[in-house]
Design an enzyme around this catalytic site. Structure first.
Site, mmCIF file in Angstrom:
data_model
loop_
_atom_site.group_PDB
_atom_site.id
_atom_site.type_symbol
_atom_site.label_atom_id
_atom_site.label_comp_id
_atom_site.label_asym_id
_atom_site.label_seq_id
_atom_site.Cartn_x
_atom_site.Cartn_y
_atom_site.Cartn_z
ATOM 1 N N PHE A 62 -26.278 -9.852 33.226
ATOM 2 C CA PHE A 62 -26.827 -11.224 33.532
ATOM 3 C C PHE A 62 -27.873 -10.767 34.623
ATOM 4 O O PHE A 62 -28.947 -11.534 34.668
ATOM 5 C CB PHE A 62 -25.814 -11.946 34.027
ATOM 6 N N TYR B 293 -8.506 -12.084 37.909
ATOM 7 C CA TYR B 293 -9.944 -12.293 37.481
ATOM 8 C C TYR B 293 -10.331 -13.741 37.518
ATOM 9 O O TYR B 293 -11.048 -14.350 38.395
ATOM 10 C CB TYR B 293 -10.298 -11.707 36.403
ATOM 11 N N GLY C 261 -18.662 -18.765 29.336
ATOM 12 C CA GLY C 261 -17.589 -18.454 28.560
ATOM 13 C C GLY C 261 -18.000 -17.244 28.200
ATOM 14 O O GLY C 261 -18.568 -16.211 28.834
ATOM 15 N N THR D 170 -23.456 -7.432 27.742
ATOM 16 C CA THR D 170 -23.666 -6.958 29.077
ATOM 17 C C THR D 170 -22.403 -6.023 29.133
ATOM 18 O O THR D 170 -21.979 -5.517 28.175
ATOM 19 C CB THR D 170 -23.159 -8.031 29.931
HETATM 20 N N1 LIG Z 1 -20.126 -11.258 30.588
HETATM 21 C C1 LIG Z 1 -19.159 -12.490 30.522
HETATM 22 O O1 LIG Z 1 -18.518 -12.677 29.552
HETATM 23 C C2 LIG Z 1 -18.937 -13.281 31.700
HETATM 24 C C3 LIG Z 1 -18.554 -14.337 31.511
HETATM 25 C C4 LIG Z 1 -18.428 -15.353 32.658
HETATM 26 C C5 LIG Z 1 -18.783 -14.866 34.220
HETATM 27 N N2 LIG Z 1 -19.325 -13.664 34.141
HETATM 28 C C6 LIG Z 1 -19.666 -13.178 35.591
HETATM 29 O O2 LIG Z 1 -21.068 -13.165 35.465
HETATM 30 C C7 LIG Z 1 -21.377 -12.121 36.497
HETATM 31 C C8 LIG Z 1 -22.244 -10.998 35.827
HETATM 32 O O3 LIG Z 1 -21.605 -10.369 34.657
HETATM 33 P P1 LIG Z 1 -22.130 -9.546 33.428
HETATM 34 O O4 LIG Z 1 -21.566 -9.714 32.466
HETATM 35 O O5 LIG Z 1 -23.600 -9.445 33.826
HETATM 36 O O6 LIG Z 1 -21.286 -7.848 33.943
HETATM 37 P P2 LIG Z 1 -21.866 -6.652 34.113
HETATM 38 O O7 LIG Z 1 -22.960 -6.333 32.746
HETATM 39 O O8 LIG Z 1 -20.890 -5.584 33.916
HETATM 40 O O9 LIG Z 1 -22.833 -6.544 35.386
HETATM 41 C C9 LIG Z 1 -22.220 -6.676 36.423
HETATM 42 C C10 LIG Z 1 -23.194 -6.329 37.614
HETATM 43 O O10 LIG Z 1 -22.423 -6.313 38.993
HETATM 44 C C11 LIG Z 1 -22.850 -5.130 39.795
HETATM 45 N N3 LIG Z 1 -21.868 -4.884 40.520
HETATM 46 C C12 LIG Z 1 -20.304 -4.546 40.208
HETATM 47 N N4 LIG Z 1 -19.675 -4.271 41.450
HETATM 48 C C13 LIG Z 1 -20.535 -4.301 42.536
HETATM 49 C C14 LIG Z 1 -20.605 -4.084 43.637
HETATM 50 N N5 LIG Z 1 -19.487 -3.895 44.375
HETATM 51 N N6 LIG Z 1 -21.531 -4.247 44.621
HETATM 52 C C15 LIG Z 1 -22.968 -4.578 43.987
HETATM 53 N N7 LIG Z 1 -22.933 -4.711 42.683
HETATM 54 C C16 LIG Z 1 -21.765 -4.479 41.932
HETATM 55 C C17 LIG Z 1 -22.935 -3.934 38.640
HETATM 56 O O11 LIG Z 1 -23.941 -3.126 39.280
HETATM 57 P P3 LIG Z 1 -23.741 -1.690 39.848
HETATM 58 O O12 LIG Z 1 -22.289 -1.317 38.919
HETATM 59 O O13 LIG Z 1 -24.816 -0.749 39.574
HETATM 60 O O14 LIG Z 1 -23.031 -1.713 41.041
HETATM 61 C C18 LIG Z 1 -23.626 -4.879 37.625
HETATM 62 O O15 LIG Z 1 -25.191 -4.828 37.762
HETATM 63 C C19 LIG Z 1 -20.067 -11.404 36.897
HETATM 64 O O16 LIG Z 1 -19.940 -12.125 38.270
HETATM 65 C C20 LIG Z 1 -18.850 -11.832 35.840
HETATM 66 O O17 LIG Z 1 -17.558 -12.059 36.655
HETATM 67 C C21 LIG Z 1 -19.395 -12.745 33.002
#
Ligand SMILES: NC(=O)c1ccc[n+]([C@@H]2O[C@H](COP(=O)([O-])OP(=O)(O)OC[C@H]3O[C@@H](n4cnc5c(N)ncnc54)[C@H](OP(=O)(O)O)[C@@H]3O)[C@@H](O)[C@H]2O)c1
Length: 258
Positions: free
Chosen positions: A16, A151, A182, A187
């Site tokens: 995202f 989580y 959801g 990602t």
């Molecule tokens: N995908 C889903 O199904 C979903 C659904 C609901 C909500 N969400 C939420 O949406 C957000 C983004 O999710 P996503 O699906 O885009 O996940 P993603 O593709 O795994 O991306 C997560 C991002 O967070 C960064 N990150 C993780 N730990 C970090 C830290 N300690 N310091 C700084 N950056 C950190 C990672 O970068 P680095 O590893 O380079 O640090 C990466 O850029 C999250 O909060 C997740 O809980 C996701």
């Protein structure tokens, strides 16, 4: 064209956050793109050289957050929009089988990391009477499911903290929204959660049409273009193929088994 000009996106190296940074930059925003993997952020900067400022940052390290945000170049200093997106899930086991370290990493990132950044950025928004905090929650914060334990609880924190921020910013023009997605594909989320087990990751999305990072980025673009007097408190998004689960009942439960 949004009134906001400078955005800080945490977790901008993937998923995202990466797409949000791209969409904001495409719409003329200056974007501070923060994450731990600098190489991914540098690649993003190559796409929008004058608009992206890569910021290598671990949001769990409060001293690093303070230092990094205190050292922003003048033209990126006044953050108008904070997208608290960095976050992760680790594991799908039942609580009794979980790894305590993984629980702590989720708490440190999804709760404390979000607080570290918000604590540093919010005062300037209040002082300037201008700004927007957008937090990434999850449907997992409202709807329990097996294996969501910590989580989901961290995302419930994000949801309630966002509502409480609305109260604390009352009387100012600062806006707060929590976005609660959801099922989302494309990602690294499930890859991280399932420790790189690609068969399991594939199974999560099999025969679904899930929400994409572009859908979330377009939602953010919509939010930052809402009129100054409108605050969207919460947005819960699911793909059409997903809906609420029913309550679960165990039949013939053996209470005498020890
Ligand atoms: N995908 C889903 O199904 C979903 C659904 C609901 C909500 N969400 C939420 O949406 C957000 C983004 O999710 P996503 O699906 O885009 O996940 P993603 O593709 O795994 O991306 C997560 C991002 O967070 C960064 N990150 C993780 N730990 C970090 C830290 N300690 N310091 C700084 N950056 C950190 C990672 O970068 P680095 O590893 O380079 O640090 C990466 O850029 C999250 O909060 C997740 O809980 C996701």
């Amino acid at each position: 064209m949004s009134d906001y000009k400078i955005a800080l996106v945490t977790g901008a190296s993937a998923g995202f956050g990466l797409e949000i940074a791209k969409v904001l930059a495409s719409n003329g925003f200056k974007v501070i793109a923060a994450a731990r993997r600098l190489d991914k952020l540098e690649a993003l900067k190559d796409l929008y050289p004058s608009l992206i400022l890569p910021l290598e940052l671990d949001v769990t390290d409060n001293a690093a957050v303070e230092k990094a945000l205190d050292s922003l170049p003048f033209e990126f200093k006044d953050i108008d929009v904070l997208i608290n997106n960095a976050g992760l899930a680790l594991g799908v086991d039942r609580a009794q089988n979980c790894n305590l370290n993984e629980w702590n990493v989720m708490v440190d990132t999804n709760i404390k990391g979000l607080l570290n950044v918000t604590y540093k950025v919010l005062p300037s928004m209040i002082k300037r009477n201008f700004g927007y905090v957008i937090n990434l929650g999850s449907t997992a914060g409202a709807w329990p499911y097996t294996g969501s334990n910590v989580y989901g609880a961290t995302k419930a924190f994000v949801e309630q903290f966002s509502r409480n921020l609305r109260c604390d910013t009352q009387g100012t023009a600062v806006k707060v929204t929590v976005i609660k997605p959801g099922l989302c594909s494309d990602t690294e989320f499930s890859n991280v959660r399932l420790h790189g087990d690609l068969d399991k990751v594939k199974a999560v999305y099999q025969d679904t049409k899930a929400i994409t990072p572009k859908d979330i980025a377009d939602t953010v673009l919509y939010l930052v273009n809402t009129p100054a007097h409108v605050n969207v408190n919460e947005m819960e998004l699911m793909p059409v193929c997903q809906t609420y689960g029913g309550l679960s009942v165990t039949r013939k439960l053996d209470f005498n088994k020890r």
